[in-house]
Design a protein around this motif. Structure first.
Motif, PDB file in Angstrom:
ATOM      1  N   LYS A 314      -3.667 -24.845  -0.358  1.00  0.00           N
ATOM      2  CA  LYS A 314      -3.014 -23.808   0.445  1.00  0.00           C
ATOM      3  C   LYS A 314      -1.595 -23.540  -0.055  1.00  0.00           C
ATOM      4  N   VAL A 315      -0.892 -24.608  -0.440  1.00  0.00           N
ATOM      5  CA  VAL A 315       0.457 -24.445  -0.981  1.00  0.00           C
ATOM      6  C   VAL A 315       0.408 -23.659  -2.291  1.00  0.00           C
ATOM      7  N   LYS A 316      -0.568 -23.980  -3.120  1.00  0.00           N
ATOM      8  CA  LYS A 316      -0.739 -23.237  -4.376  1.00  0.00           C
ATOM      9  C   LYS A 316      -0.944 -21.753  -4.093  1.00  0.00           C
ATOM     10  N   HIS A 317      -1.835 -21.440  -3.171  1.00  0.00           N
ATOM     11  CA  HIS A 317      -2.103 -20.032  -2.847  1.00  0.00           C
ATOM     12  C   HIS A 317      -0.860 -19.354  -2.269  1.00  0.00           C
ATOM     13  N   PHE A 318      -0.140 -20.064  -1.406  1.00  0.00           N
ATOM     14  CA  PHE A 318       1.060 -19.489  -0.779  1.00  0.00           C
ATOM     15  C   PHE A 318       2.124 -19.168  -1.831  1.00  0.00           C
ATOM     16  N   LEU A 319       2.373 -20.100  -2.735  1.00  0.00           N
ATOM     17  CA  LEU A 319       3.422 -19.922  -3.735  1.00  0.00           C
ATOM     18  C   LEU A 319       3.017 -18.911  -4.810  1.00  0.00           C
ATOM     19  N   ARG A 322       2.999 -15.244  -3.940  1.00  0.00           N
ATOM     20  CA  ARG A 322       4.332 -14.657  -3.781  1.00  0.00           C
ATOM     21  C   ARG A 322       5.105 -14.615  -5.090  1.00  0.00           C
ATOM     22  N   TRP A 323       4.922 -15.599  -5.927  1.00  0.00           N
ATOM     23  CA  TRP A 323       5.590 -15.597  -7.222  1.00  0.00           C
ATOM     24  C   TRP A 323       4.932 -14.626  -8.206  1.00  0.00           C
ATOM     25  N   PRO A 325       2.482 -11.813  -7.459  1.00  0.00           N
ATOM     26  CA  PRO A 325       1.640 -10.993  -6.571  1.00  0.00           C
ATOM     27  C   PRO A 325       0.659 -10.085  -7.307  1.00  0.00           C
ATOM     28  N   HIS A 326       1.007  -9.644  -8.527  1.00  0.00           N
ATOM     29  CA  HIS A 326       0.133  -8.735  -9.273  1.00  0.00           C
ATOM     30  C   HIS A 326      -0.758  -9.465 -10.270  1.00  0.00           C
ATOM     31  N   SER A 327      -0.535 -10.753 -10.411  1.00  0.00           N
ATOM     32  CA  SER A 327      -1.308 -11.508 -11.395  1.00  0.00           C
ATOM     33  C   SER A 327      -2.263 -12.525 -10.752  1.00  0.00           C
ATOM     34  N   TYR A 328      -1.890 -13.006  -9.578  1.00  0.00           N
ATOM     35  CA  TYR A 328      -2.707 -14.022  -8.926  1.00  0.00           C
ATOM     36  C   TYR A 328      -4.013 -13.406  -8.439  1.00  0.00           C
ATOM     37  N   GLN A 329      -5.157 -14.020  -8.760  1.00  0.00           N
ATOM     38  CA  GLN A 329      -6.449 -13.412  -8.469  1.00  0.00           C
ATOM     39  C   GLN A 329      -7.419 -14.372  -7.762  1.00  0.00           C
ATOM     40  N   CYS A 330      -6.866 -15.245  -6.902  1.00  0.00           N
ATOM     41  CA  CYS A 330      -7.719 -16.155  -6.119  1.00  0.00           C
ATOM     42  C   CYS A 330      -7.841 -15.661  -4.695  1.00  0.00           C
ATOM     43  N   ARG A 331      -8.979 -15.956  -4.092  1.00  0.00           N
ATOM     44  CA  ARG A 331      -9.159 -15.627  -2.684  1.00  0.00           C
ATOM     45  C   ARG A 331      -8.480 -16.663  -1.812  1.00  0.00           C
ATOM     46  N   PRO A 332      -7.904 -16.288  -0.666  1.00  0.00           N
ATOM     47  CA  PRO A 332      -7.235 -17.247   0.215  1.00  0.00           C
ATOM     48  C   PRO A 332      -8.218 -18.212   0.830  1.00  0.00           C
TER      49      PRO A 332
END
Length: 332
Positions: A314-319, A322-323, A325-332
């Motif tokens: 969850k911490v990984k997804h949260f950070l 936000r760091w 936003p246009h590159s991260y491609q994982c589902r919450p």
């Protein structure tokens, strides 16, 4: 490290008492609940992912991509592949040296089960990454070739009346003879292996460093480099893979973790019922006065141990969301 038993586990009297009954309840009840959760949630989740029509193709492709694509678009899949290959080699060398020095008796320990499981995870992940990278490059080369042949015109649309080649359908369409993978079976297996391994690594290292190492003094116990490696390297490499991969980490994945521990305990019971030998861990000895309490405590520890890794995810997804936003491609 070997512990002598207080009674003879090969005799019937060792097993026919209230302590064994309670311990069996603490082991078998979570396994039954875990089996139900796997049947209910994992099955329904896979059906939800499969979908129908065009959504079926997109979701099936997305599911397969999770096993070999990094969570950030800027990170090339080859980087994750090489990380997994290096991790697999390191773990395999450590396992080989440990077995060569101490023999196959090591596999009486849950620690060695966990370490071997992590090794299998990275070996399996390396194969899936190689498969994914190969077809990723093949798809790109096919697109370039079609662009050249058709004057740089290749419709991207996937409708039935499109004139372009449906590359994604060709490689990922489940249930047809030309599919290269059997409808995500290996990817679902890898996802389950990831969740099982995560919980096992946390409970193994926590029990060793927080319980066994500081509080229990065992006769002929030797602290060596391989012991430290066995209880640290697996966690470090798995956390690194977690930071890179696109896999999901559902709450009901604890069921796989519980099943692993339950199978290990039952394996120990069967071995000791056949052969009078030492217990690998003191709290497994069913003749101990507080055996039911120990079994209950260890069973309860599965929840916070799995929760720790879920919190990391969850911490990984949260950070990352936000760091990057246009590159991260994982589902919450």
């Amino acid at each position: 490290m070997q512990l002598l038993v207080n009674g003879d586990p090969t005799t019937l009297s060792y097993w026919l008492n209230w302590r064994v009954f309670l311990c069996a309840v603490w082991v078998l009840t979570p396994m039954v609940i875990a089996s139900f959760l796997i049947w209910k949630y994992d099955r329904s989740d896979n059906l939800k992912k499969s979908g129908e029509g065009r959504n079926q193709d997109e979701n099936s492709s997305s599911l397969r991509n999770q096993s070999w694509k990094p969570c950030l678009k800027e990170v090339h899949p080859l980087f994750l592949m090489f990380f997994r290959m290096i991790a697999f080699c390191l773990l395999l060398v450590a396992v080989s040296f440990d077995v060569a020095i101490h023999g196959f008796e090591l596999f009486y320990y849950y620690t060695q089960w966990t370490f071997t499981l992590v090794t299998i995870y990275f070996g399996f992940g390396s194969l899936l990454s190689m498969h994914g990278c190969f077809h990723h490059l093949k798809i790109n080369n096919s697109r370039i070739s079609k662009d050249t042949e058709q004057g740089l015109y290749v419709p991207i649309a996937s409708e039935a009346d499109g004139n372009g080649v449906k590359l994604l359908e060709r490689f990922y369409h489940p249930g047809k003879s030309h599919a290269l993978l059997p409808a995500g079976f290996w990817d679902n297996l890898f996802q389950a292996l990831f969740q099982m391994t995560a919980g096992a690594v946390i409970i193994t290292d926590m029990v060793y460093w927080c319980v066994i190492f500081p509080f229990i003094v065992l006769r002929d116990y030797e602290m060596n480099f391989l012991t430290v490696v066995t209880h640290t390297l697996n966690a470090i490499l798995l956390l690194g893979d977690t930071a890179l991969n696109s896999l999901e980490f559902q709450w009901f994945g604890i069921s796989y973790f519980i099943m692993l521990t339950g199978i290990y305990v039952i394996f120990q019971w069967i071995v000791h019922a056949c052969v009078a030998m030492w217990w690998p861990y003191p709290f497994l000895d069913l003749s101990a006065p507080h055996a039911p309490l120990w079994y209950l405590v260890v069973a309860a520890m599965h929840v916070p141990c799995y929760g720790i890794f879920l919190l990391v995810f969850k911490v990984k997804h949260f950070l990352f969301s936000r760091w990057f936003p246009h590159s991260y491609q994982c589902r919450p």
